[in-house]
Write an enzyme that holds these catalytic residues in place. Structure first.
Site, PDB file in Angstrom:
ATOM      1  N   HIS A  95       1.025  -1.338  -0.449  1.00 22.41           N
ATOM      2  CA  HIS A  95      -0.498   0.480   0.077  1.00 22.41           C
ATOM      3  C   HIS A  95       0.750   1.552   0.006  1.00 22.41           C
ATOM      4  O   HIS A  95       1.597   1.245   0.686  1.00 22.41           O
ATOM      5  CB  HIS A  95      -0.954  -0.096   1.049  1.00 22.41           C
ATOM      6  CG  HIS A  95      -0.531   0.006   2.335  1.00 22.41           C
ATOM      7  ND1 HIS A  95      -0.145   1.130   3.253  1.00 22.41           N
ATOM      8  CD2 HIS A  95      -0.290  -0.762   3.278  1.00 22.41           C
ATOM      9  CE1 HIS A  95       0.256   1.206   4.505  1.00 22.41           C
ATOM     10  NE2 HIS A  95       0.302   0.126   4.861  1.00 22.41           N
ATOM     11  N   ASP A  97      -0.107   4.781   0.953  1.00 23.46           N
ATOM     12  CA  ASP A  97      -0.298   5.170   1.752  1.00 23.46           C
ATOM     13  C   ASP A  97       0.184   5.402   2.502  1.00 23.46           C
ATOM     14  O   ASP A  97       0.630   4.589   3.727  1.00 23.46           O
ATOM     15  CB  ASP A  97      -2.238   5.443   1.958  1.00 23.46           C
ATOM     16  CG  ASP A  97      -2.573   3.931   2.269  1.00 23.46           C
ATOM     17  OD1 ASP A  97      -2.090   2.719   2.558  1.00 23.46           O
ATOM     18  OD2 ASP A  97      -3.762   4.378   3.363  1.00 23.46           O
ATOM     19  N   ASP A 128       5.959   1.004   6.919  1.00 26.16           N
ATOM     20  CA  ASP A 128       4.204   0.246   6.757  1.00 26.16           C
ATOM     21  C   ASP A 128       4.289   1.215   5.936  1.00 26.16           C
ATOM     22  O   ASP A 128       3.970   2.524   5.654  1.00 26.16           O
ATOM     23  CB  ASP A 128       4.351   0.656   7.880  1.00 26.16           C
ATOM     24  CG  ASP A 128       2.527   0.605   7.669  1.00 26.16           C
ATOM     25  OD1 ASP A 128       2.805   0.108   6.293  1.00 26.16           O
ATOM     26  OD2 ASP A 128       2.067   0.613   8.785  1.00 26.16           O
ATOM     27  N   GLU A 162      -4.993   2.192   1.746  1.00 26.06           N
ATOM     28  CA  GLU A 162      -4.984   0.935   3.278  1.00 26.06           C
ATOM     29  C   GLU A 162      -5.627   1.438   3.965  1.00 26.06           C
ATOM     30  O   GLU A 162      -5.550   0.693   5.338  1.00 26.06           O
ATOM     31  CB  GLU A 162      -4.222  -0.021   3.235  1.00 26.06           C
ATOM     32  CG  GLU A 162      -3.900  -1.337   3.962  1.00 26.06           C
ATOM     33  CD  GLU A 162      -3.048  -1.111   5.150  1.00 26.06           C
ATOM     34  OE1 GLU A 162      -3.111  -1.378   6.048  1.00 26.06           O
ATOM     35  OE2 GLU A 162      -2.840   0.177   5.584  1.00 26.06           O
ATOM     36  N   GLU A 163      -5.172   2.601   4.778  1.00 25.60           N
ATOM     37  CA  GLU A 163      -4.376   2.932   6.751  1.00 25.60           C
ATOM     38  C   GLU A 163      -6.100   3.710   6.409  1.00 25.60           C
ATOM     39  O   GLU A 163      -6.166   3.360   7.903  1.00 25.60           O
ATOM     40  CB  GLU A 163      -3.694   4.557   6.556  1.00 25.60           C
ATOM     41  CG  GLU A 163      -2.342   3.612   6.524  1.00 25.60           C
ATOM     42  CD  GLU A 163      -1.510   2.407   7.295  1.00 25.60           C
ATOM     43  OE1 GLU A 163      -2.632   2.285   8.458  1.00 25.60           O
ATOM     44  OE2 GLU A 163      -0.682   2.241   7.147  1.00 25.60           O
ATOM     45  N   ASP A 191       2.899  -7.147   5.387  1.00 22.03           N
ATOM     46  CA  ASP A 191       2.365  -5.982   5.798  1.00 22.03           C
ATOM     47  C   ASP A 191       2.121  -6.372   7.434  1.00 22.03           C
ATOM     48  O   ASP A 191       1.847  -5.629   7.811  1.00 22.03           O
ATOM     49  CB  ASP A 191       1.239  -5.558   5.325  1.00 22.03           C
ATOM     50  CG  ASP A 191       0.651  -3.555   5.801  1.00 22.03           C
ATOM     51  OD1 ASP A 191       1.447  -2.945   5.894  1.00 22.03           O
ATOM     52  OD2 ASP A 191      -0.461  -3.702   5.532  1.00 22.03           O
ATOM     53  N   HIS A 385       3.767   3.034  12.326  1.00 22.32           N
ATOM     54  CA  HIS A 385       2.652   3.868  13.437  1.00 22.32           C
ATOM     55  C   HIS A 385       3.477   4.584  14.061  1.00 22.32           C
ATOM     56  O   HIS A 385       3.239   5.672  14.921  1.00 22.32           O
ATOM     57  CB  HIS A 385       1.741   3.840  13.191  1.00 22.32           C
ATOM     58  CG  HIS A 385       0.926   3.160  12.350  1.00 22.32           C
ATOM     59  ND1 HIS A 385      -0.709   3.046  12.730  1.00 22.32           N
ATOM     60  CD2 HIS A 385       0.996   2.248  10.994  1.00 22.32           C
ATOM     61  CE1 HIS A 385      -1.622   2.228  11.249  1.00 22.32           C
ATOM     62  NE2 HIS A 385      -0.584   2.213  10.328  1.00 22.32           N
TER      63      HIS A 385
HETATM   64 ZN   LIG Z   1       0.755  -1.179   6.160  1.00 20.01          ZN
END
Ligand SMILES: [Zn+2]
Length: 412
Positions: A95, A97, A128, A162-163, A191, A385
């Protein structure tokens, strides 16, 4: 075949350079979705498309979805296809984003500028999910540079959103182009994972988010007998749910950690602003993660039974509603994608990987829902994150090697 594999990634210094350069460009794109006050993933996806084109990948499919909240008007989804000897395809999903950096002061340096320290690169998004994106690009570049036709075909999916729910990303891709995928293909979502690469996620608990709204009677706190305290009733309800639901749905499955279903009172909304009022209304939420065999309707029925007891005891009315639901999803531990991954991880990382289940949710659930057996695997630090998010250069190259192994295994 071994000979072919040895040819791939045989120049570590140039691979390393490539990882740093791609990560630096991708991170600077600040690919935040509109929910996070960003302009989406267009710039980042254009870079990816340009790199793929430059290394000779000509079969690019754009599956963008309109979104007026971003300047480009589109949330980009890009699919790159590299034909192999077989039609059967190894699909890798990354992903584009990222999430916002959060408290900037918690970072040692600018989160949008990649910083290197030894084998690690630091910056928002490097792990990520750019580690996966870079591994995917390295693999495509190496195959083309060395003119290798793999046994399996390779499909690289670079997806948006995705987020923040995947409505503009994988869910859109699956709704407009699911016939691109076949049930006997191999699906890997890099992921999640562990720092030594020994965890292959094959199953996710079901998710059930419940809102519990208590309606009582407001009054002055000096004369509580004149009202019905909604907060007190909500507290009783929270405790009853926590104790009773764990006892009723007590099944254990060691694939997961924790190995049982969980029922967690989480968010609580503000009620009255002052201390001397008995609240007439109270709202809280419960986050339930259910083992695959637990039926969410049964959880709701049990919750309603508990509500009836609380209603009677506290003279209140309890409304129960479902905020969000996602069914549990599983890929068989003996499926080809899992056995091929285990074999490749042993070859590259020298560790015995085991299949695990998680309570969280990944996009693999959307694939499994459509009947595509997906495994979630990568060798990552698990700093997603967090401030000072980091990614190992060596693992990025080794993850690409793992994918190459699977791609070259004709017997898969
Ligand atoms: Zn991710």
């Amino acid at each position: 075949m071994t000979h072919t594999l040895e040819k791939l990634f045989s120049n570590p210094a140039s691979c390393e350079e490539r990882v740093i350069s791609i990560q630096t460009t991708l991170t600077a794109c600040r690919a935040l979705g509109p929910e996070n006050s960003g302009q989406g993933e267009m710039l980042k996806t254009r870079h990816i498309a340009a790199w793929l084109t430059a290394c000779g990948v000509s079969n690019l499919i754009h599956l963008d979805k309109a979104d007026t909240r971003v300047e480009s008007g589109l949330r980009p989804n890009l699919v790159a296809l590299i034909p192999g000897r077989q039609k059967k395809t190894l699909w890798l999903f990354g992903h584009t984003d990222v999430v916002p950096p959060g408290d900037i002061s918690a970072w040692s340096a600018d989160p949008w500028q990649v910083r290197r320290d030894g084998d690690f690169l630091y910056g928002r998004g490097v792990e990520d999910n750019q580690q996966a994106i870079v591994s995917m690009l390295l693999l495509a570049e190496e195959l083309n540079a060395r003119q290798i036709v793999p046994d399996l075909s390779l499909g690289l999916v670079f997806m948006s959103d995705e987020e923040t729910g995947s409505a503009y990303g994988l869910r859109h891709i699956l709704s407009v182009a699911h016939d691109m995928f076949r049930a006997d293909d191999l699906f890997i979502v890099p992921d999640a994972g562990s720092p030594c690469g020994d965890r292959i996620e094959i199953s996710e608990k079901g998710q059930l988010w419940i809102q519990i709204h208590i309606k009582g009677v407001q009054c002055h706190a000096s004369t509580p007998q004149k009202g019905h305290n909604a907060f007190l009733a909500a507290s009783a309800m929270a405790l009853a749910c926590h104790e009773h639901l764990h006892a009723v749905f007590a099944d254990v499955d060691e694939l997961f950690d924790p190995p049982h279903s969980t029922f967690v009172p989480s968010k609580h909304e503000a009620n009255v602003p002052n201390i001397n009022t008995v609240p007439g209304e109270d709202v809280f939420f419960m986050d339930c993660r259910l083992l695959p065999q637990v039926v969410s309707e049964e959880v709701l029925a049990q919750t309603r039974n508990l509500a009836a007891v609380v209603e009677k005891q506290y003279g209140v009315h309890v409304d129960i509603s479902v905020v969000q639901e996602q069914k549990a999803s599983s890929t068989s531990a003996s499926s080809r994608v899992v056995t091929a991954l285990k074999d490749a991880v042993m070859q590259v990382y020298g560790v015995k990987a085991r299949a695990v289940g998680i309570g969280g949710a990944t996009v693999a659930a959307f694939l499994r829902e459509k009947g595509f057996p997906a495994a979630v695997w990568s060798c990552i630090e698990n700093t997603c994150h967090a401030p000072d998010e980091r990614s190992s250069i060596t693992s990025t190259i080794n993850d690409a090697r793992v994918f190459a192994h699977i791609l070259m295994q004709a017997h898969v």
